[in-house]
Design a protein around this motif. Structure first.
Motif, mmCIF file in Angstrom:
data_model
loop_
_atom_site.group_PDB
_atom_site.id
_atom_site.type_symbol
_atom_site.label_atom_id
_atom_site.label_comp_id
_atom_site.label_asym_id
_atom_site.label_seq_id
_atom_site.Cartn_x
_atom_site.Cartn_y
_atom_site.Cartn_z
ATOM 1 N N GLU A 52 0.809 -1.216 0.000
ATOM 2 C CA GLU A 52 0.000 0.000 0.000
ATOM 3 C C GLU A 52 0.842 1.266 0.000
ATOM 4 O O GLU A 52 0.424 2.306 -0.505
ATOM 5 C CB GLU A 52 -0.948 -0.002 1.208
ATOM 6 N N ILE A 94 3.427 3.803 -7.218
ATOM 7 C CA ILE A 94 2.423 3.408 -8.204
ATOM 8 C C ILE A 94 2.968 3.737 -9.587
ATOM 9 O O ILE A 94 3.430 4.855 -9.833
ATOM 10 C CB ILE A 94 1.085 4.145 -7.984
ATOM 11 N N TYR A 95 2.916 2.766 -10.491
ATOM 12 C CA TYR A 95 3.392 2.951 -11.862
ATOM 13 C C TYR A 95 2.195 2.881 -12.810
ATOM 14 O O TYR A 95 1.701 1.795 -13.111
ATOM 15 C CB TYR A 95 4.414 1.874 -12.227
ATOM 16 N N PRO A 96 1.725 4.031 -13.288
ATOM 17 C CA PRO A 96 0.547 4.032 -14.162
ATOM 18 C C PRO A 96 0.701 3.140 -15.392
ATOM 19 O O PRO A 96 -0.287 2.568 -15.867
ATOM 20 C CB PRO A 96 0.398 5.505 -14.545
ATOM 21 N N LYS A 155 -0.716 -0.520 -15.172
ATOM 22 C CA LYS A 155 -2.156 -0.808 -15.049
ATOM 23 C C LYS A 155 -2.668 -1.458 -16.332
ATOM 24 O O LYS A 155 -2.481 -0.940 -17.430
ATOM 25 C CB LYS A 155 -2.932 0.472 -14.774
ATOM 26 N N HIS A 189 2.410 -7.761 -5.832
ATOM 27 C CA HIS A 189 2.752 -6.378 -6.178
ATOM 28 C C HIS A 189 2.238 -5.991 -7.565
ATOM 29 O O HIS A 189 1.737 -4.874 -7.746
ATOM 30 C CB HIS A 189 4.258 -6.161 -6.073
ATOM 31 N N GLN A 211 -0.806 -3.191 -8.690
ATOM 32 C CA GLN A 211 -0.643 -2.140 -9.689
ATOM 33 C C GLN A 211 -1.774 -2.147 -10.717
ATOM 34 O O GLN A 211 -1.828 -1.276 -11.579
ATOM 35 C CB GLN A 211 0.698 -2.306 -10.419
ATOM 36 N N ASP A 221 -8.022 -6.567 -5.351
ATOM 37 C CA ASP A 221 -7.129 -6.384 -6.503
ATOM 38 C C ASP A 221 -7.511 -7.373 -7.605
ATOM 39 O O ASP A 221 -8.148 -8.399 -7.332
ATOM 40 C CB ASP A 221 -5.673 -6.619 -6.093
ATOM 41 N N ARG A 223 9.645 -4.717 -5.527
ATOM 42 C CA ARG A 223 9.575 -3.295 -5.863
ATOM 43 C C ARG A 223 10.576 -2.916 -6.947
ATOM 44 O O ARG A 223 10.302 -2.046 -7.778
ATOM 45 C CB ARG A 223 9.754 -2.456 -4.595
#
Length: 259
Positions: free
Chosen positions: A6, A10-12, A15, A35, A39, A65, A234
């Protein structure tokens, strides 16, 4: 401190991205699955451990998720590996991220190694990585690129003496990474290698973390904290995301400063 999903980056670009992970049912692979799902990626993974893998799927779904797609299989069976990659692409779209994570570091002495065991170490630790990369390449090429993350180990850098077959395979992965990065690069497919240190998975702690191991960590690592699967996951997120678009043919060491 193990860290949590959390509070991570965040890597757009991740998505909705189709991600395939080998050995995703436990250890580092389990954290990779968690992970990437956090995302919003569309994740598929293969593992031998069916019960643990199905529990992982249920746990992720319960969090809200996107649930990963689990496929049972032995990575020594290359035809099964190819079939799961095809199934993942059919379900989630062309694979854009491949995490070649699966491996096994069972301890062994040189005098005990047979030809059959040696070949098995290569099949378990390096052979499937090549054939998974071979299988996803056409998909990545067709969609304008992708990221292949091979998982090596610092064991070959430090010359661990208690598992020579494993160490040899992990060293080979670095050479394979550089060769594939050069070959696949014109198609904008990035190929990098992760080199984890001593990661505190349940298996590692159960089998090998004893007072002597604790002393070794204190003596060898620059940082006093323990290395956990999320620390590896990560870095993998970064290498999978567009943020690392010009990173290829490199080793990325995450070991707390061991080497």
């Amino acid at each position: 401190m193990t860290g949590d999903i959390e509070h991570g980056a965040i890597y757009p670009s991740l998505k909705g991205r189709s991600v395939f992970i080998t050995g995703g049912g436990s250890g580092i692979g389990e954290s990779l699955v968690e992970h990437f799902c956090a995302q919003g990626s569309r994740v598929a993974f293969i593992d031998l451990a069916e019960d643990a893998s199905r529990r992982l799927v249920a746990r992720i779904a319960a969090k809200g998720d996107p649930a990963p797609h689990f496929m049972a299989g032995d990575l020594r069976d290359i035809e099964r590996l190819r079939a799961t990659i095809a199934e993942a692409a059919e379900r989630h779209g062309p694979i854009k991220v491949l995490c070649n994570n699966a491996g096994n570091d069972d301890r062994h002495k040189s005098e005990d190694v047979t030809v059959e065991y040696w070949d098995d170490r290569m099949a378990v630790n390096v052979r499937h990585q090549f054939f998974a990369a071979q299988a996803v390449r056409p998909q990545m090429k067709e969609t304008g690129g992708g990221s292949i993350i091979n998982f090596g180990s610092i064991t070959w850098l430090v010359g661990d003496g208690d598992c020579p077959g494993y160490v040899t395979a992990k060293a080979a992965i670095t050479g394979m990474t550089r060769a594939l990065a050069r070959e696949f690069g014109p198609d904008r497919i990035r190929v990098n290698c992760m080199l984890p240190g001593w990661v505190m998975t349940e298996r590692q702690m159960r089998l090998w973390l004893n007072p002597e191991g604790e002393r070794q960590i204190a003596e060898r690592q620059c940082l006093p904290d323990r290395l956990y699967p999320p620390d590896i996951a990560r870095m993998a997120l970064f290498l999978a995301a567009d943020d690392s678009r010009m990173c290829s043919s490199q080793n990325f060491i995450v070991d707390g400063g061991w080497v």
